[in-house]
Design a protein around this motif. Structure first.
Motif, PDB file in Angstrom:
ATOM      1  N   ALA A  57       0.889  -1.207  -0.040  1.00  0.00           N
ATOM      2  CA  ALA A  57      -0.037  -0.099  -0.092  1.00  0.00           C
ATOM      3  C   ALA A  57       0.879   1.181  -0.009  1.00  0.00           C
ATOM      4  CB  ALA A  57      -0.732  -0.046   1.177  1.00  0.00           C
ATOM      5  N   HIS A  58       2.038   1.255   0.721  1.00  0.00           N
ATOM      6  CA  HIS A  58       2.908   2.347   0.839  1.00  0.00           C
ATOM      7  C   HIS A  58       4.280   2.691   0.259  1.00  0.00           C
ATOM      8  CE1 HIS A  58      -0.312   3.910   3.730  1.00  0.00           C
ATOM      9  NE2 HIS A  58      -0.385   2.600   4.411  1.00  0.00           N
ATOM     10  N   SER A  59       4.629   1.641  -0.686  1.00  0.00           N
ATOM     11  CA  SER A  59       5.585   1.614  -1.293  1.00  0.00           C
ATOM     12  C   SER A  59       5.532   1.281  -2.870  1.00  0.00           C
ATOM     13  CB  SER A  59       6.730   0.656  -0.748  1.00  0.00           C
ATOM     14  OG  SER A  59       6.402  -0.744  -1.311  1.00  0.00           O
ATOM     15  N   ALA A  92      -3.798  -7.150  -6.832  1.00  0.00           N
ATOM     16  CA  ALA A  92      -5.439  -6.766  -6.270  1.00  0.00           C
ATOM     17  C   ALA A  92      -5.054  -5.810  -5.331  1.00  0.00           C
ATOM     18  CB  ALA A  92      -5.931  -7.925  -6.548  1.00  0.00           C
ATOM     19  N   PHE A  93      -4.585  -6.494  -4.056  1.00  0.00           N
ATOM     20  CA  PHE A  93      -4.565  -5.779  -2.895  1.00  0.00           C
ATOM     21  C   PHE A  93      -3.908  -4.150  -3.115  1.00  0.00           C
ATOM     22  CE2 PHE A  93      -2.568  -4.003   0.883  1.00  0.00           C
ATOM     23  CZ  PHE A  93      -3.665  -4.226   1.752  1.00  0.00           C
ATOM     24  N   ARG A  94      -2.820  -4.208  -3.829  1.00  0.00           N
ATOM     25  CA  ARG A  94      -2.356  -2.910  -4.008  1.00  0.00           C
ATOM     26  C   ARG A  94      -3.100  -1.834  -4.841  1.00  0.00           C
ATOM     27  NH1 ARG A  94       3.658  -2.694  -5.913  1.00  0.00           N
ATOM     28  NH2 ARG A  94       4.211  -2.251  -3.780  1.00  0.00           N
ATOM     29  N   GLY A  95      -3.814  -2.325  -5.793  1.00  0.00           N
ATOM     30  CA  GLY A  95      -4.810  -1.676  -6.658  1.00  0.00           C
ATOM     31  C   GLY A  95      -6.036  -1.073  -5.689  1.00  0.00           C
ATOM     32  N   SER A  96      -6.616  -2.017  -5.125  1.00  0.00           N
ATOM     33  CA  SER A  96      -7.579  -1.633  -4.022  1.00  0.00           C
ATOM     34  C   SER A  96      -7.201  -0.640  -2.982  1.00  0.00           C
ATOM     35  CB  SER A  96      -8.338  -2.734  -3.543  1.00  0.00           C
ATOM     36  OG  SER A  96      -7.443  -3.535  -2.670  1.00  0.00           O
ATOM     37  N   SER A  97      -5.998  -0.675  -2.303  1.00  0.00           N
ATOM     38  CA  SER A  97      -5.384   0.026  -1.403  1.00  0.00           C
ATOM     39  C   SER A  97      -5.234   1.532  -1.876  1.00  0.00           C
ATOM     40  CB  SER A  97      -4.272  -0.521  -0.742  1.00  0.00           C
ATOM     41  OG  SER A  97      -2.947  -0.455  -1.514  1.00  0.00           O
ATOM     42  N   ARG A  98      -4.865   1.435  -3.001  1.00  0.00           N
ATOM     43  CA  ARG A  98      -4.699   2.910  -3.521  1.00  0.00           C
ATOM     44  C   ARG A  98      -5.763   3.610  -4.127  1.00  0.00           C
ATOM     45  NH1 ARG A  98       1.681   2.460  -5.937  1.00  0.00           N
ATOM     46  NH2 ARG A  98       2.636   1.736  -4.028  1.00  0.00           N
TER      47      ARG A  98
END
Length: 100
Positions: A57-59, A92-98
């Motif tokens: 999420a943050h990098s 998918a997690f990265r896409g949804s978290s951003r």
């Protein structure tokens, strides 16, 4: 000091010399179960997933870089591990978290 006498204490940390009876290494294995209601392995798995989520999420690190940082042999192993525990792939997690 004669060989075999007291050698054990030469290599043990000071705090271990005065442990209270009943606090043996084999008994500590069950401690996470009693305190958190889960096994030690589950606590470690949860922490790894939390750190993976934070990094995703943050990098801007790739999934392969995150996998290596967390000690996985390959990005594929990391992706399967993450998906099994979260229900989504790392990407998918990265896409949804951003987007939230």
């Amino acid at each position: 000091m004669p060989p075999g006498v007291g050698h054990r204490f030469l290599y043990e940390p000071q705090h271990r010399r005065h442990d209270r009876p009943g606090h043996r290494l084999a008994q500590l294995h069950g401690q996470p179960d009693r305190r958190a209601g889960v096994s030690g392995k589950e606590l470690i798995d949860r922490r790894i997933v939390l750190e993976a989520q934070r990094l995703l999420a943050h990098s801007d690190h790739t999934a392969a870089q995150i996998a290596a940082r967390l000690g996985f042999a390959s990005a594929t192993n990391f992706s399967k591990y993450f998906h099994t525990r979260t229900g989504v792939t790392p990407i998918a997690f990265r896409g949804s978290s951003r987007t939230t």
